[in-house]
Design a protein around this motif. Structure first.
Motif, PDB file in Angstrom:
ATOM      1  N   ALA A   1       0.852  -1.095  -0.134  1.00 27.37           N
ATOM      2  CA  ALA A   1       0.077   0.085   0.151  1.00 27.37           C
ATOM      3  C   ALA A   1       0.982   1.411   0.095  1.00 27.37           C
ATOM      4  N   ASP A   2       2.098   1.236   0.619  1.00 27.49           N
ATOM      5  CA  ASP A   2       2.919   2.225   0.661  1.00 27.49           C
ATOM      6  C   ASP A   2       3.376   2.536  -0.607  1.00 27.49           C
ATOM      7  N   LEU A   3       3.932   1.735  -1.561  1.00 28.56           N
ATOM      8  CA  LEU A   3       4.229   1.705  -2.874  1.00 28.56           C
ATOM      9  C   LEU A   3       2.771   2.410  -3.734  1.00 28.56           C
ATOM     10  N   ARG A   4       1.825   1.686  -3.581  1.00 27.83           N
ATOM     11  CA  ARG A   4       0.709   2.338  -4.195  1.00 27.83           C
ATOM     12  C   ARG A   4       0.447   3.670  -4.099  1.00 27.83           C
ATOM     13  N   ALA A   5       0.542   4.056  -2.830  1.00 26.79           N
ATOM     14  CA  ALA A   5       0.230   5.524  -2.263  1.00 26.79           C
ATOM     15  C   ALA A   5       1.498   6.522  -2.769  1.00 26.79           C
ATOM     16  N   GLY A   6       2.620   5.956  -2.900  1.00 30.38           N
ATOM     17  CA  GLY A   6       3.858   6.781  -3.406  1.00 30.38           C
ATOM     18  C   GLY A   6       4.531   7.276  -2.153  1.00 30.38           C
ATOM     19  N   ARG A   7       4.447   6.524  -1.128  1.00 29.88           N
ATOM     20  CA  ARG A   7       5.069   6.907   0.050  1.00 29.88           C
ATOM     21  C   ARG A   7       6.605   6.670   0.058  1.00 29.88           C
ATOM     22  N   TYR A   8       6.930   5.450  -0.624  1.00 33.53           N
ATOM     23  CA  TYR A   8       8.376   4.849  -0.850  1.00 33.53           C
ATOM     24  C   TYR A   8       8.403   4.520  -2.296  1.00 33.53           C
ATOM     25  N   LEU A   9       9.358   4.679  -2.781  1.00 29.80           N
ATOM     26  CA  LEU A   9       9.690   4.427  -4.167  1.00 29.80           C
ATOM     27  C   LEU A   9      10.896   3.579  -4.461  1.00 29.80           C
ATOM     28  N   PRO A  10      11.093   2.740  -5.223  1.00 34.68           N
ATOM     29  CA  PRO A  10      12.487   2.332  -5.560  1.00 34.68           C
ATOM     30  C   PRO A  10      13.408   3.461  -6.365  1.00 34.68           C
ATOM     31  N   ARG A  11      14.646   3.531  -6.105  1.00 37.49           N
ATOM     32  CA  ARG A  11      15.571   4.126  -6.744  1.00 37.49           C
ATOM     33  C   ARG A  11      15.572   3.853  -8.353  1.00 37.49           C
ATOM     34  N   VAL A  12      15.423   2.992  -8.666  1.00 35.26           N
ATOM     35  CA  VAL A  12      15.262   2.588 -10.038  1.00 35.26           C
ATOM     36  C   VAL A  12      13.529   2.326 -10.489  1.00 35.26           C
ATOM     37  N   ALA A  13      13.344   3.411 -11.085  1.00 33.37           N
ATOM     38  CA  ALA A  13      11.828   3.684 -11.501  1.00 33.37           C
ATOM     39  C   ALA A  13      11.151   2.360 -12.056  1.00 33.37           C
ATOM     40  N   ALA A  14      12.102   1.710 -12.998  1.00 33.32           N
ATOM     41  CA  ALA A  14      11.404   0.679 -13.954  1.00 33.32           C
ATOM     42  C   ALA A  14      11.121  -0.612 -12.897  1.00 33.32           C
ATOM     43  N   ALA A  15      11.699  -0.407 -11.785  1.00 24.96           N
ATOM     44  CA  ALA A  15      11.465  -1.774 -10.861  1.00 24.96           C
ATOM     45  C   ALA A  15      10.130  -1.598 -10.161  1.00 24.96           C
ATOM     46  N   LEU A  16       9.570  -0.647 -10.213  1.00 29.63           N
ATOM     47  CA  LEU A  16       8.136  -0.832  -9.436  1.00 29.63           C
ATOM     48  C   LEU A  16       7.115  -1.628  -9.838  1.00 29.63           C
ATOM     49  N   PRO A  17       6.674  -2.060 -10.785  1.00 29.14           N
ATOM     50  CA  PRO A  17       5.860  -3.334 -11.162  1.00 29.14           C
ATOM     51  C   PRO A  17       6.471  -4.417 -10.353  1.00 29.14           C
ATOM     52  N   ARG A  18       7.671  -4.857 -10.681  1.00 23.82           N
ATOM     53  CA  ARG A  18       8.324  -6.034 -10.035  1.00 23.82           C
ATOM     54  C   ARG A  18       8.339  -5.868  -8.552  1.00 23.82           C
ATOM     55  N   LEU A  19       8.636  -4.879  -7.719  1.00 22.26           N
ATOM     56  CA  LEU A  19       8.247  -4.710  -6.362  1.00 22.26           C
ATOM     57  C   LEU A  19       6.932  -4.755  -5.930  1.00 22.26           C
ATOM     58  N   LEU A  20       6.077  -4.337  -6.550  1.00 21.71           N
ATOM     59  CA  LEU A  20       4.710  -4.235  -6.329  1.00 21.71           C
ATOM     60  C   LEU A  20       4.251  -5.910  -6.207  1.00 21.71           C
ATOM     61  N   HIS A  21       4.567  -6.558  -7.385  1.00 23.62           N
ATOM     62  CA  HIS A  21       4.049  -7.978  -7.371  1.00 23.62           C
ATOM     63  C   HIS A  21       4.844  -8.667  -6.220  1.00 23.62           C
ATOM     64  N   TYR A  22       5.978  -8.304  -5.821  1.00 18.32           N
ATOM     65  CA  TYR A  22       6.810  -9.090  -4.718  1.00 18.32           C
ATOM     66  C   TYR A  22       6.060  -8.751  -3.412  1.00 18.32           C
ATOM     67  N   LEU A  23       5.767  -7.636  -3.290  1.00 19.46           N
ATOM     68  CA  LEU A  23       5.170  -7.258  -1.986  1.00 19.46           C
ATOM     69  C   LEU A  23       3.763  -7.936  -1.836  1.00 19.46           C
ATOM     70  N   ASP A  24       3.050  -7.916  -2.834  1.00 16.68           N
ATOM     71  CA  ASP A  24       1.676  -8.479  -2.916  1.00 16.68           C
ATOM     72  C   ASP A  24       1.992 -10.095  -2.580  1.00 16.68           C
ATOM     73  N   GLN A  25       3.045 -10.737  -3.190  1.00 16.88           N
ATOM     74  CA  GLN A  25       3.121 -11.932  -2.581  1.00 16.88           C
ATOM     75  C   GLN A  25       3.555 -12.157  -1.377  1.00 16.88           C
ATOM     76  N   LEU A  26       4.539 -11.294  -1.022  1.00 17.62           N
ATOM     77  CA  LEU A  26       4.844 -11.507   0.425  1.00 17.62           C
ATOM     78  C   LEU A  26       3.885 -11.440   1.457  1.00 17.62           C
ATOM     79  N   GLU A  27       2.956 -10.397   1.403  1.00 19.87           N
ATOM     80  CA  GLU A  27       1.949 -10.337   2.222  1.00 19.87           C
ATOM     81  C   GLU A  27       0.877 -11.012   2.104  1.00 19.87           C
ATOM     82  N   ALA A  28       0.592 -11.819   0.991  1.00 19.10           N
ATOM     83  CA  ALA A  28      -0.265 -12.965   0.902  1.00 19.10           C
ATOM     84  C   ALA A  28       0.197 -14.154   1.708  1.00 19.10           C
ATOM     85  N   ALA A  29       1.461 -14.318   1.688  1.00 16.38           N
ATOM     86  CA  ALA A  29       2.005 -15.281   2.526  1.00 16.38           C
ATOM     87  C   ALA A  29       1.843 -15.057   4.012  1.00 16.38           C
ATOM     88  N   GLY A  30       2.156 -14.163   4.480  1.00 15.78           N
ATOM     89  CA  GLY A  30       1.403 -13.670   5.980  1.00 15.78           C
ATOM     90  C   GLY A  30       2.589 -14.215   6.874  1.00 15.78           C
TER      91      GLY A  30
END
Length: 283
Positions: A93-122
């Motif tokens: 949610a922080d990435l989607r709200a723009g509170r934190y961002l990767p320094r390599v902008a192109a990495a954003l979709p990959r990181l969103l996918h990662y965090l969604d998977q991480l949080e789903a694992a619980g």
């Protein structure tokens, strides 16, 4: 009859140890010292020195990171381009709200996918840690007393200590020596380490030690338990005076120990383990 006893030492590295000044070379300090870790490692070293003849195998896991890593500050920036401080938690949610961002902008979709998977694992939320266990650094090295003890064990038994590296993929957290929190399908090193699991499976008892009890010990033990199943849980023994939690995560550590014992794992103190090792050696 001699029993097959295995000592597992999780991440006994300088960066995790609250080392006294006499252990510190010039201009070096541990990056992420765990209170009590130095004393834990002295007890582990003593176990090997005094009871090593009763061990069939020793395995050591090594947290091994690049400087730029998903869980290190340099990977991220705030919305205004500022530095992200260690011990910041970042959610999808922080990435989607723009509170934190990767320094390599192109990495954003990959990181969103990662965090969604991480949080789903619980299991965990992404934590930004100080740069630690950088490959090739002093902090990556094994605690001096532990290394000296297992080196002597290798020379005396003519067996090699198994070293299991984890964490070199910068796109996923890798607390557990069994697999990353979110395995990378393109990187076998992040997927289930069957060789490591097979090395443990033949043991009648696995003494689990290391740092930190709240994170890498916890994650590794949980994955081992999942692999072994309930019929083999009694093989696992948490040596509770040879591990300590990260400050602020004491409750997480206590809950882990309680959960493992409820599933059938044992707990012991180093003195209890030493007696078993010496008996196994015929001392």
């Amino acid at each position: 009859m001699r029993r097959n006893l295995h000592l597992l030492i999780i991440d006994p590295q300088n960066d995790f140890c609250d080392l006294p000044p006499s252990y510190l070379p010039d201009n070096q300090t541990p990056a992420l010292p765990v209170p009590g870790a130095h004393a834990d490692m002295l007890r582990v070293a003593s176990l090997i020195e005094r009871g090593g003849a009763g061990l069939n195998a020793i395995s050591v896991t090594l947290d091994s990171h690049h400087r730029l890593d998903i869980a290190h500050p340099g990977f991220w920036m705030t919305a205004s381009g500022g530095t992200v401080a260690p011990f910041t938690q970042i959610a999808a949610a922080d990435l989607r709200a723009g509170r934190y961002l990767p320094r390599v902008a192109a990495a954003l979709p990959r990181l969103l996918h990662y965090l969604d998977q991480l949080e789903a694992a619980g299991r965990y939320q992404l934590m930004i840690w100080p740069v630690h266990c950088e490959i090739g650094s002093w902090g990556h090295n094994v605690h001096t007393d532990v290394r000296r003890a297992y080196n002597r064990w290798e020379e005396q038994t003519l067996r090699s200590v198994a070293k299991i590296s984890k964490g070199s993929n910068p796109w996923t957290e890798h607390y557990s020596a069994v697999q990353a929190e979110v395995p990378d399908p393109d990187d076998a090193l992040t997927q289930s380490n069957q060789t490591f699991l097979d090395s443990l499976a033949s043991a009648e008892r696995i003494y689990i030690t290391g740092e930190a009890g709240s994170h890498c010990v916890k994650a590794t033990t949980e994955h081992i338990a999942e692999h072994f199943g309930p019929q083999h849980m009694a093989k696992l023994v948490l040596v509770t005076d040879c591990m300590s939690p990260v400050s602020g995560f004491e409750q997480q550590y206590r809950e882990f120990v309680a959960a493992m014992t409820a599933r059938g794992a044992g707990t012991a103190q180093a003195a209890d383990v030493l007696a078993e090792l010496q008996e196994n050696a015929g001392d």
